[in-house]
Enzyme design. Structure first.
Site, PDB file in Angstrom:
ATOM      1  N   HIS A 138     -27.055   3.019   2.079  1.00 31.74           N
ATOM      2  CA  HIS A 138     -25.843   2.589   3.411  1.00 31.74           C
ATOM      3  C   HIS A 138     -25.020   3.612   3.528  1.00 31.74           C
ATOM      4  O   HIS A 138     -24.814   4.409   2.573  1.00 31.74           O
ATOM      5  CB  HIS A 138     -25.331   1.454   2.913  1.00 31.74           C
ATOM      6  CG  HIS A 138     -24.427   0.594   3.960  1.00 31.74           C
ATOM      7  ND1 HIS A 138     -23.084   1.179   4.241  1.00 31.74           N
ATOM      8  CD2 HIS A 138     -24.423  -0.062   4.937  1.00 31.74           C
ATOM      9  CE1 HIS A 138     -22.499   0.568   5.342  1.00 31.74           C
ATOM     10  NE2 HIS A 138     -23.508  -0.354   5.587  1.00 31.74           N
ATOM     11  N   ASP A 216     -23.974   0.661  -5.741  1.00 28.67           N
ATOM     12  CA  ASP A 216     -23.494  -0.183  -4.675  1.00 28.67           C
ATOM     13  C   ASP A 216     -24.169  -1.588  -5.020  1.00 28.67           C
ATOM     14  O   ASP A 216     -25.240  -1.594  -4.496  1.00 28.67           O
ATOM     15  CB  ASP A 216     -23.832   0.543  -3.542  1.00 28.67           C
ATOM     16  CG  ASP A 216     -23.817  -0.135  -1.912  1.00 28.67           C
ATOM     17  OD1 ASP A 216     -23.165  -1.217  -2.369  1.00 28.67           O
ATOM     18  OD2 ASP A 216     -23.864   0.585  -0.984  1.00 28.67           O
ATOM     19  N   GLN A 219     -24.963  -5.883  -1.672  1.00 27.20           N
ATOM     20  CA  GLN A 219     -25.996  -6.821  -1.314  1.00 27.20           C
ATOM     21  C   GLN A 219     -26.405  -7.581  -2.454  1.00 27.20           C
ATOM     22  O   GLN A 219     -27.066  -8.653  -2.205  1.00 27.20           O
ATOM     23  CB  GLN A 219     -27.174  -6.214  -0.700  1.00 27.20           C
ATOM     24  CG  GLN A 219     -26.826  -5.404   0.722  1.00 27.20           C
ATOM     25  CD  GLN A 219     -26.870  -6.606   1.793  1.00 27.20           C
ATOM     26  OE1 GLN A 219     -26.827  -7.663   1.732  1.00 27.20           O
ATOM     27  NE2 GLN A 219     -25.982  -5.869   3.006  1.00 27.20           N
ATOM     28  N   LYS A 242     -19.568 -10.705   1.520  1.00 27.40           N
ATOM     29  CA  LYS A 242     -21.071 -10.706   1.271  1.00 27.40           C
ATOM     30  C   LYS A 242     -21.132 -11.949   0.284  1.00 27.40           C
ATOM     31  O   LYS A 242     -22.320 -12.385   0.193  1.00 27.40           O
ATOM     32  CB  LYS A 242     -21.610  -9.808   1.064  1.00 27.40           C
ATOM     33  CG  LYS A 242     -21.536  -8.599   2.240  1.00 27.40           C
ATOM     34  CD  LYS A 242     -22.708  -7.522   1.934  1.00 27.40           C
ATOM     35  CE  LYS A 242     -22.146  -6.077   2.947  1.00 27.40           C
ATOM     36  NZ  LYS A 242     -22.458  -6.432   4.186  1.00 27.40           N
ATOM     37  N   CYS A 380     -26.594   0.582   9.505  1.00 28.60           N
ATOM     38  CA  CYS A 380     -25.675   1.646   8.880  1.00 28.60           C
ATOM     39  C   CYS A 380     -26.677   2.141   7.812  1.00 28.60           C
ATOM     40  O   CYS A 380     -26.100   2.494   6.646  1.00 28.60           O
ATOM     41  CB  CYS A 380     -24.480   0.839   8.463  1.00 28.60           C
ATOM     42  SG  CYS A 380     -23.557   0.028   9.281  1.00 28.60           S
TER      43      CYS A 380
HETATM   44  N1  C6P Z   1     -23.882  -4.027   5.126  1.00 28.61           N
HETATM   45  C1  C6P Z   1     -25.376  -4.998   6.741  1.00 28.61           C
HETATM   46  O1  C6P Z   1     -25.398  -5.602   7.713  1.00 28.61           O
HETATM   47  P1  C6P Z   1     -18.212  -3.126   3.841  1.00 28.61           P
HETATM   48  O2  C6P Z   1     -18.709  -3.053   4.974  1.00 28.61           O
HETATM   49  O3  C6P Z   1     -17.602  -2.079   3.301  1.00 28.61           O
HETATM   50  O4  C6P Z   1     -18.101  -4.368   3.327  1.00 28.61           O
HETATM   51  O5  C6P Z   1     -19.768  -2.849   2.751  1.00 28.61           O
HETATM   52  C2  C6P Z   1     -20.578  -1.824   3.080  1.00 28.61           C
HETATM   53  C3  C6P Z   1     -22.108  -1.735   2.655  1.00 28.61           C
HETATM   54  C4  C6P Z   1     -22.055  -0.950   1.510  1.00 28.61           C
HETATM   55  N2  C6P Z   1     -23.584  -1.089   0.780  1.00 28.61           N
HETATM   56  C5  C6P Z   1     -24.552  -1.726   1.462  1.00 28.61           C
HETATM   57  C6  C6P Z   1     -25.926  -1.888   0.595  1.00 28.61           C
HETATM   58  C7  C6P Z   1     -24.231  -2.615   2.608  1.00 28.61           C
HETATM   59  O6  C6P Z   1     -25.460  -3.411   2.825  1.00 28.61           O
HETATM   60  C8  C6P Z   1     -23.079  -2.733   3.139  1.00 28.61           C
HETATM   61  C9  C6P Z   1     -22.715  -3.550   4.285  1.00 28.61           C
HETATM   62  C10 C6P Z   1     -23.749  -4.681   6.216  1.00 28.61           C
HETATM   63  O7  C6P Z   1     -26.288  -4.603   6.290  1.00 28.61           O
HETATM   64  C11 C6P Z   1     -22.882  -4.116   7.355  1.00 28.61           C
HETATM   65  S1  C6P Z   1     -23.311  -2.657   7.725  1.00 28.61           S
END
Ligand code: C6P
Length: 422
Positions: A138, A216, A219, A242, A380
């Site tokens: 991401h 990371d 998910q 999430k 993203c």
């Molecule tokens: N992915 C998706 O629709 P934040 O925005 O900081 O809470 O999470 C960022 C992030 C980091 N790593 C992974 C693997 C992610 O999937 C995400 C967020 C969302 O897939 C929003 S772009």
């Protein structure tokens, strides 16, 4: 001949023992209709919905005991501090971390990774060094490292993956063997492909060369039990929104010795021990990394979300979602012109796809008229789209409250898209 897959109603026993009616009843938002159709919420990878237990925990904090934490001697401050620190202990237990000092509250996964890139990366990386990530990250696990490389003269190296979406471990190992790698950043579960990476093995390989690893887990945490001690990762990042918790809260787990050695990320209140104009000394962990007033009620809400999820049990959640994914994959494969992107053997929680002759945004818009919420776009993860030569995909992602019937509605709606574009 019709290409229609069988739109069966799946018997209740199919649901791996979960009482889905009861679980769904705990989510007030799921009861609504969208464009006159029952809401089918399949955009859980972007942000999941919250059960009433979480909404009530936040509301209870504001309506009965809210006060700023770590500051007051009055009762409300003490109660809020106890609830906030109680949530930290819940996160510790959830990740099986050794100590609460290893749990830092941030705003989200993005901030957790930026903290490590800035504080840890900033202290160890220099010109000629390398940071290794994978091709399926991401943007949150790409851009902070690029910024670090720009600042320090280090280089970003990217481990490639196969057409199926599986990391090529030999290539990863080859990158590690340069002897210049200062840190590995790897996504546990890819938000664009659904791939579950072999992070334990990857960490072993990195550690064999003395390289620390950040995972990371944005998910992964809502879908599988994560044990940071068993993984032996050095850092693990995730977001509350999430995992059935509120927005505005993230978690960074870090091994205590590493966090102790790292400089603060931001300066301000609550992260200090003593301030004079000549010199400031910093607070002990975890406060050293929590400058300013945090999102108190939301951290408490995250604690409630973890209680709620633990009561169901992550193994039951994983089994149910695995069944849903298998069912959805089988149904979608029957649709001519539909191509699933990401077919790794180890996969979870979501299916990313394109439909011949239809832009994913059109799929998303038409599905919305049918009451089905999915995400369409690059998620993203633009380098993943570039890898497959597509601008975007449509993505259906699952949570514990989703049902086989909802998958049927999704499939029916996609067939309608096909009809409209025929
Ligand atoms: N992915 C998706 O629709 P934040 O925005 O900081 O809470 O999470 C960022 C992030 C980091 N790593 C992974 C693997 C992610 O999937 C995400 C967020 C969302 O897939 C929003 S772009």
């Amino acid at each position: 001949m019709s290409a229609l897959p069988a739109l069966s109603t799946v018997p209740a026993e199919h649901f791996t023992g979960l009482d889905l009616a009861r679980i769904r009843a705990e989510f007030p938002i799921l009861r609504q209709r969208v464009h006159g159709k029952p809401l089918v919420y399949l955009d859980n990878a972007a942000s999941v919905q919250r059960p009433k237990a979480v909404i009530d925990a936040i509301s209870d904090c504001y309506s009965s005991y809210y006060g700023n934490i770590h500051r007051g001697v009055h009762l409300l401050s003490e109660r809020s501090t106890a609830a906030y620190e109680g949530a930290r202990e819940k996160v510790r237990a959830f990740l099986n971390a050794t100590s609460v000092q290893e749990i830092i509250f941030t705003r989200n996964t993005t901030e957790s990774i930026n903290l490590v890139a800035s504080s840890f990366g900033g202290s160890v990386a220099k010109a000629g060094d390398e940071i290794v990530i994978t091709g399926m990250e991401h943007h949150s696990n790409i851009v902070p490292w690029q910024m670090l490389c720009e600042r320090t003269g280090a280089t970003l190296k990217v481990a490639p993956f196969t057409d199926a979406g599986e990391l090529i471990l030999e290539e990863y190992e080859r990158l590690l063997d340069s002897g210049r790698v200062k840190l590995v950043g790897v996504v546990h579960l890819s938000n664009a492909l659904g791939t579950l990476n072999p992070v334990k093995r990857m960490i072993e390989m990195a550690h064999a060369r003395g390289v620390p690893v950040l995972v990371d887990g944005a998910q992964a945490v809502p879908h599988l039990a994560v044990d940071v001690r068993n993984l032996d990762c050095d850092f693990y990042a995730f977001s509350s929104h999430k995992i059935y918790g509120p927005t505005g809260v993230g978690v960074l787990y870090g091994k205590q010795a590493l966090l102790e050695a790292m400089p603060p990320y931001q300066g301000g209140g609550d992260m200090i021990s003593l301030v004079t104009f000549e010199k400031t000394t910093y607070a002990d962990l975890p406060n050293k990394f929590e400058a300013g007033t945090p999102s108190i009620a939301d951290v408490i809400g995250l604690g409630a979300a973890l209680d709620w999820l633990n009561a169901i049990g992550l193994d039951a959640v994983a089994a149910h979602e695995h069944e849903l994914l298998e069912y959805a994959t089988a149904q979608l494969r029957e649709i001519p012109g539909l191509n699933i992107m990401g077919t790794a053997r180890d996969k979870a929680a979501l299916v990313s796809f394109t439909l011949q002759g239809v832009h994913p945004h059109d799929i998303g818009t038409i599905l919305d008229r049918e009451g089905v919420a999915i995400r369409a776009g690059h998620h993203c993860a633009q380098p993943v789209m570039q890898r497959y030569g597509v601008p975007a995909t449509a993505r259906a992602s699952f949570a514990v409250y989703n049902t086989h019937d909802e998958v049927d509605v999704l499939v029916k709606a996609i067939l309608k898209v096909k009809e409209l574009f025929a």
